[in-house]
Design an enzyme around this catalytic site. Structure first.
Site, PDB file in Angstrom:
ATOM      1  N   ASP A  73      44.927  47.651  37.601  1.00 58.51           N
ATOM      2  CA  ASP A  73      45.946  46.839  36.946  1.00 58.51           C
ATOM      3  C   ASP A  73      47.222  47.662  36.775  1.00 58.51           C
ATOM      4  O   ASP A  73      47.223  48.886  36.922  1.00 58.51           O
ATOM      5  CB  ASP A  73      45.460  46.382  35.570  1.00 58.51           C
ATOM      6  N   ASP A  89      45.788  43.646  31.751  1.00 53.19           N
ATOM      7  CA  ASP A  89      44.396  43.222  31.597  1.00 53.19           C
ATOM      8  C   ASP A  89      43.949  43.478  30.161  1.00 53.19           C
ATOM      9  O   ASP A  89      44.041  44.598  29.659  1.00 53.19           O
ATOM     10  CB  ASP A  89      43.505  43.992  32.571  1.00 53.19           C
ATOM     11  N   ASP A 141      45.048  44.231  41.050  1.00 53.63           N
ATOM     12  CA  ASP A 141      44.320  43.316  40.162  1.00 53.63           C
ATOM     13  C   ASP A 141      45.312  42.534  39.302  1.00 53.63           C
ATOM     14  O   ASP A 141      45.955  41.621  39.782  1.00 53.63           O
ATOM     15  CB  ASP A 141      43.321  44.105  39.336  1.00 53.63           C
ATOM     16  N   ASP A 142      45.492  42.873  38.060  1.00 55.73           N
ATOM     17  CA  ASP A 142      46.366  42.136  37.151  1.00 55.73           C
ATOM     18  C   ASP A 142      47.568  42.984  36.740  1.00 55.73           C
ATOM     19  O   ASP A 142      47.520  44.211  36.775  1.00 55.73           O
ATOM     20  CB  ASP A 142      45.601  41.735  35.884  1.00 55.73           C
ATOM     21  N   LYS A 202      46.498  38.801  31.802  1.00 53.06           N
ATOM     22  CA  LYS A 202      45.135  38.377  31.481  1.00 53.06           C
ATOM     23  C   LYS A 202      44.919  38.654  29.994  1.00 53.06           C
ATOM     24  O   LYS A 202      44.818  39.800  29.568  1.00 53.06           O
ATOM     25  CB  LYS A 202      44.106  39.134  32.317  1.00 53.06           C
TER      26      LYS A 202
END
Length: 485
Positions: A168, A196, A192-193, A234
């Site tokens: 992330d 997170d 990924d994000d 997220k």
């Protein structure tokens, strides 16, 4: 390594404690200075590339109001680069582990670590104007009880791991503590994000995000689609889908992320979204009815041009004065620009976010003055909808707001805050301690064109370092002020 005794001395119970100023220029000097630092010390790092073959830990502690400072040297023309790219990908190969508390780390670029660029499990630290890039896990992660840390004006980008799951931009997750803040940070093109908040081992913590931008996460540096989750923010989630990660988002932007802009992910906590913008994400806002959030409050927020319909579900739901309510319909004509690439424009010299036209409202937009008061700065009769307030102070309206914006500085009894305006404008001044906690604010008011001066009395501040923050339409200017006995 150069040492210099600071002129300022600080009195504690009649004992004199002197701080040291150190200038370092090699990796060995960096490690030596970090291992022996004490409260009040300042370590300056000269520009250049510092190659490290293994991780290092920062374990020493500063004190409340007397931080240890690890800073890019003020004479540098570029930030020092800490290069960890020779490290193999491994969970044991974090670049920097910060278990100490009361540190101020500013102006360092961390590149290519075998795991996290920085892992924080200490408390009450300020990480400012740093970058975390091309790491093989999350750029900066808070965990193991880390609490009350402030991440200010930092960028994290192009982080990617071979497991295609964990890299992330930023993460306050797993067993992190409460009270952590991200202010003025950006995360882009992480596998990924962007952020997170997934929990495992802690529950019912609160994390705050202000003026943060999540851009094109889920895409790789090359621009190709990765195999991660690809969310902007997220908000939470957990293995058992029961844990609560309370989150507060103010003036944040999620744009061009592969999947969700603002993502539920089974978070059972309370989520607040004020004056945010979500544009061209896979789904702009996604809070589902599965493992439902306890509460969701969204006000004054724009959701426009998502690739799937939004979902707003929570046990307690408060959707008020957003771009899809009250007969409003956001469209491209409401905005000066929708060029997502503007969001990764270079920062200003002081580390603050760039002044850009992305999602700025054009004159005459029906999103202007269509919001509701949520305690944020606004002009005219009501707040605008979206992340930027129109027609109040812009950075271009300030023709004098210097790096040290008060005199004298340091000061022991009284100081004067001085600024000049090209036109009468509504602004707000606030003072924060170095942990990002607001000490007090000077009420919002309209200041006249020309020179303005505000007197600040010493009796409101304990000795120590503080951040003076000037808030206007779409800008937040900060500078350090120092109160001494």
């Amino acid at each position: 390594m150069k040492h210099k005794l600071l002129i300022t001395v600080i009195l504690f119970n009649y004992f004199i404690v002197s701080a040291t100023e150190i200038t370092v220029s090699t990796p060995q000097q960096v490690l030596s200075a970090l291992s022996s630092a004490s409260a009040g010390d300042i370590i300056y790092v000269l520009e250049g590339t510092y190659t490290f073959n293994s991780k290092f830990s920062i374990t020493r502690n500063g004190a409340n109001g007397n931080l240890i400072s690890f800073l890019s040297h003020p004479d540098n023309t570029s930030r020092p680069l800490f290069d960890f790219s020779s490290m193999a990908e491994s969970s044991s190969n974090r670049a920097i582990s910060l278990s100490g508390s009361y540190w101020h780390i500013k102006g360092i670029e961390i590149f290519g670590s075998g795991d996290n660029g920085m892992f924080i499990n200490g408390h009450n630290n300020l990480i400012e104007f740093c970058t975390f890039s091309e790491c093989k896990d999350t750029g900066l992660q808070l965990g193991t009880g880390a609490s009350n840390n402030t991440i200010l004006n930092c960028d994290s980008f192009y982080n990617a791991d071979s497991s295609l799951e964990n890299a992330d931009g930023f993460a306050c997750k797993l067993d992190a503590g409460t009270g952590n803040k991200f202010i003025g940070c950006r995360a882009w093109q992480n596998l990924d994000d962007g952020w997170d908040g997934y929990l495992r081992g802690t529950d019912n913590i609160t994390t705050t995000y202000e003026n943060c931008w999540a851009i094109k996460n889920g895409y790789l540096k090359s621009g190709s689609v990765g195999a991660g989750d690809g969310n902007g923010f997220k908000t939470g989630g957990s293995d058992d889908k029961l844990l609560k990660h309370n989150a507060v988002y103010k003036n944040c932007i999620a744009a061009g992320n592969l999947f969700d802009g603002f993502d539920h992910n089974s978070n059972r906590g309370d989520v607040i979204i004020y004056n945010c913008g979500a544009y061209s994400n896979g789904r702009n806002i996604n809070f589902s009815s599965s493992n439902i959030a306890n509460s969701l409050e969204i006000k004054n927020t724009v959701s426009f041009s998502g690739n799937s319909g939004d979902s707003y579900r929570a046990t307690t739901l408060d959707l008020t004065n957003n771009s899809w309510q009250n007969s409003l319909v956001a469209n491209a004509n409401d905005f000066v620009s929708l060029d997502i690439d503007l969001l990764i424009s270079p920062r200003k010299a002081d580390g603050s976010l760039p002044d850009i036209d992305f999602m700025k409202l054009v004159p005459g937009s029906d999103l202007i003055d269509s919001g509701v008061d949520v305690g944020l700065l606004f002009n005219d009769s009501a707040p605008d909808i979206g992340p930027f307030e129109s027609l109040t102070l812009s950075v271009n309206d300030i023709n004098k707001f210097e790096g040290v914006s008060n005199y004298p500085n340091p000061f022991s009894s009284e100081t004067n805050i001085v600024f000049n305006l090209n036109q009468a404008s509504k602004i707000k001044l606030s003072v924060y301690n170095m942990m990002g906690v607001k000490v007090f604010s000077i009420p919002e008011k309209t200041y006249s064109q020309g020179r303005n001066a505000i007197s600040l009395s010493r009796n409101k501040l304990a000795s120590g370092n503080y951040l003076l923050v000037l808030n206007g339409r779409d800008t937040q200017r900060t500078s350090k002020i120092i109160s001494i006995d």
